[in-house]
Enzyme design. Structure first.
Site, short mmCIF file in Angstrom:
data_model
loop_
_atom_site.label_atom_id
_atom_site.label_comp_id
_atom_site.label_asym_id
_atom_site.label_seq_id
_atom_site.Cartn_x
_atom_site.Cartn_y
_atom_site.Cartn_z
N LYS A 14 0.80 -1.28 -0.03
CA LYS A 14 -0.01 -0.17 0.00
C LYS A 14 0.98 1.23 0.05
CE LYS A 14 -2.33 1.15 3.73
NZ LYS A 14 -2.00 2.39 4.34
N SER A 61 4.83 13.01 11.48
CA SER A 61 4.39 12.03 10.48
C SER A 61 5.21 12.15 9.11
CB SER A 61 3.14 12.23 10.08
OG SER A 61 2.61 11.32 9.04
N SER A 62 5.77 11.28 8.61
CA SER A 62 6.78 11.27 7.75
C SER A 62 5.80 11.38 6.62
CB SER A 62 7.45 9.75 7.58
OG SER A 62 6.66 8.69 7.25
N GLN A 63 4.66 11.00 6.48
CA GLN A 63 3.67 11.37 5.36
C GLN A 63 3.59 12.88 5.00
OE1 GLN A 63 -0.21 9.61 6.09
NE2 GLN A 63 0.73 7.18 6.35
N ASP A 89 4.89 1.00 12.05
CA ASP A 89 3.51 0.23 11.72
C ASP A 89 3.61 -1.11 12.21
OD1 ASP A 89 1.82 2.16 10.52
OD2 ASP A 89 2.50 1.59 8.27
#
Length: 432
Positions: free
Chosen positions: A24, A167-169, A311
């Site tokens: 994903k 957050s790395s996002q 995760d």
């Protein structure tokens, strides 16, 4: 009607072959790169994870007439807006990546999502995009979705700073659009970088599409440049593989083959091979995948720093609890702003078997002194796919598990329950 899952396992042996879906994490990045490349980049082995399917659908429909909900179930509070409405449901990665993507498009878009999505912060990314020149407003609560992206992007600066420990996002979202910015991007990362492998994955995938970068100290620089005509092949999902490693760790005997996985992966969660070696799991890469075998060995590792692979946290913590291994965990700072507050969720569910996850600042310690094995255990999933899959291996030690909302796994691993059934688990669907 909600579909629950009853999970059982008649013995503690596991063997067979598993074909995992595409990653994903890789797929979502590849899909944004494909969209930004104006067709030059093609994505191969698109994941069937619900989040990836959703994102692919939104990007395909991008630009279709106003007043149209592009995905999800819509939002009655904003359905009369003149803006194009994009409902991403619970897909957090899609929210972050599309915020940056739509910020540099011409059309006016409202990005919204599920109730939980409206509780997940987006302010740091929005502020960074505003400094670059994006026009973004909050539709409800300041700092949270839904947001309105007004188009008409005009770059004001190429230099911005962003915190590295949230957050790395957010960082990935900015890096993905960097080559499309007229003046490029010089991104300064403040403080320690959480989930570094995910940023490295983003840069490697951009590099595969001919987007060059430099990374010196805490500064990543990407100039304005063109994408090459190429294909990006999405690897099988190492995050999904982690649950099979956990099952092997709790089995008396394990002989598993996970197809398509390679030793040198872009995915940070491939570190599961090293982590699970502590629990007696040997990984052999051959025959186009990885063979897992189990051998009895004492568990000596006491501290797990999961900063670069958050995760995997639920999976590893549950395995340690199941094996009475009172380990200490660090690097869990981002877990409270995921699909659910994963720290609280872990504490609540582990308590059902007498295990405590004790929080002291940013350090977490398992206390198994009052652990017991119930005959039956009900697992609340909190709309979080990883809660369901991380607790599923407990079927090897608890006679019967019932999982609330079985389809929650569709977010990243739709075939999870089916694969368990193929390898000897009892999987019963019940309506609640």
């Amino acid at each position: 009607m909600v579909q629950n899952i009853i999970l059982t396992k008649s013995n503690k042996q596991i063997n067979g072959t598993v074909h995992l879906t595409g990653s994903k994490s890789e797929c979502n990045r590849a899909l944004i790169i494909e969209a930004l490349s104006n067709g030059k980049v093609k994505v191969e082995n698109v994941s069937d994870a619900a989040d990836a399917v959703l994102l692919a659908g939104i990007l395909r429909k991008n630009g279709i007439g106003s007043q149209k909900v592009l995905a999800g179930e819509g939002n009655s509070e904003i359905e009369n807006s003149k803006s194009e409405i994009v409902d991403i449901g619970p897909a957090g990665t899609a929210m972050r990546f599309l915020t940056a993507y739509f910020a540099i498009q011409d059309n006016e878009v409202i990005l919204t999502g599920s109730q939980r999505m409206k509780e997940r912060p987006i302010g740091i990314l929005v502020e960074a995009l505003r400094k670059l020149g994006a026009h973004i407003d909050y539709e409800e609560k300041e700092g949270f979705p839904p947001i309105k992206l007004k188009g008409s992007f005009g770059q004001q600066t190429s230099k911005i700073s962003i915190k590295g420990n949230i957050s790395s996002q957010y960082i990935t979202a900015l890096l993905l659009i960097a080559a499309r910015l007229p003046f490029g991007l010089e991104l300064h990362i403040e403080g320690e970088l959480t989930s570094r492998p995910y940023v490295q994955m983003t840069l490697a995938m951009l590099e595969a599409a001919n987007i060059k970068h430099t990374w010196e100290d805490n500064i990543i620089t990407i100039s304005n440049q063109e994408f090459a005509t190429t294909s990006l092949h999405v690897e099988p999902d190492w995050s999904a593989a982690s649950y099979w490693y956990a099952i092997a760790a709790l089995a008396d005997k394990a002989d598993l083959f996970l197809t398509g996985l390679t030793q040198y992966s872009l995915q940070g969660d491939s570190v599961i091979t090293e982590i699970m070696a502590n629990f007696g799991i040997t990984s052999q890469f051959k025959d186009g995948g990885v063979h897992l075998t189990k051998e009895a060995k004492p568990i000596n590792r006491k501290i797990f720093d999961l900063k670069e692979c958050p995760d995997l946290a639920q999976t590893i913590i549950v395995v340690c609890a199941a094996l009475d291994h009172e380990a200490t965990f660090t690097g869990l700072e981002t877990l409270k702003i995921k699909e659910t507050d994963r720290i609280l969720a872990l504490q609540t569910e582990l308590a059902k078997m007498g295990v405590k996850l004790i929080e002291k600042g940013q350090v977490y310690k398992l206390d198994c002194s009052e652990k017991f094995i119930p005959e039956r255990m009900f697992i609340n999933t909190y709309h979080d796919h990883r809660m369901a899959m991380a607790f599923a291996p407990l079927a090897l030690i608890i006679p019967q598990l019932e999982f609330e909302n079985g389809p929650v796994v569709d977010k990243s691993y739709p075939a999870f329950w089916t694969d368990l059934a193929k390898l000897g688990f009892g999987v019963e669907e019940i309506e609640k």
